[in-house]
Write an enzyme that holds these catalytic residues in place. Structure first.
Site, short mmCIF file in Angstrom:
data_model
loop_
_atom_site.label_atom_id
_atom_site.label_comp_id
_atom_site.label_asym_id
_atom_site.label_seq_id
_atom_site.Cartn_x
_atom_site.Cartn_y
_atom_site.Cartn_z
N CYS A 31 86.35 36.04 163.30
CA CYS A 31 86.14 37.48 163.36
C CYS A 31 87.48 38.21 163.50
O CYS A 31 88.14 38.11 164.54
CB CYS A 31 85.22 37.79 164.55
SG CYS A 31 85.15 39.51 165.05
N CYS A 34 87.79 40.59 166.41
CA CYS A 34 87.85 39.80 167.66
C CYS A 34 89.28 39.33 167.91
O CYS A 34 89.78 39.37 169.04
CB CYS A 34 86.93 38.59 167.59
SG CYS A 34 85.18 38.97 167.39
#
Length: 109
Positions: A31, A34
């Protein structure tokens, strides 16, 4: 203090039974947002003593992701007295993280 890696085995002890508020970052290695948020979360974890910071890798801990209905990542949840009290989705600045935890970004330590 560095962040704590949270798993289904230690989540109850580290988060639900914690005497301090706990900020939990639900994330995954694939991600992009992230990965962009990770240094900010780590910086806050290293600086704050009033709040514990933990991370849940949703790929490694799908049960926890399901239990807390994580539909998008990164998702940040603040727990107090074992209960989730705040949820934010997406990237955040350090100031936004501190505000989420109820800390004044200008005077946080």
């Amino acid at each position: 203090m560095a962040h704590i890696t949270l798993t289904k085995e230690n989540f109850a002890q580290e988060v639900l039974r914690s005497e301090k508020p706990v900020l939990v970052d639900f994330w995954a290695s694939w991600c992009g947002p992230c990965m962009a948020l990770a240094p900010v979360v780590d910086e806050v974890a290293g600086e704050q003593t009033a709040v514990t910071v933990g991370k849940v890798n949703v790929d490694d801990e799908p049960e926890l992701a399901r239990q807390y209905r994580i539909m998008s990542i990164p998702t940040l949840m603040l727990f107090k007295n074992g209960e989730p009290v705040r949820r934010e989705v997406g990237g955040k600045s350090k100031g936004e993280l501190l505000q989420m935890m109820g800390l004044d970004p200008a005077h946080a330590r």
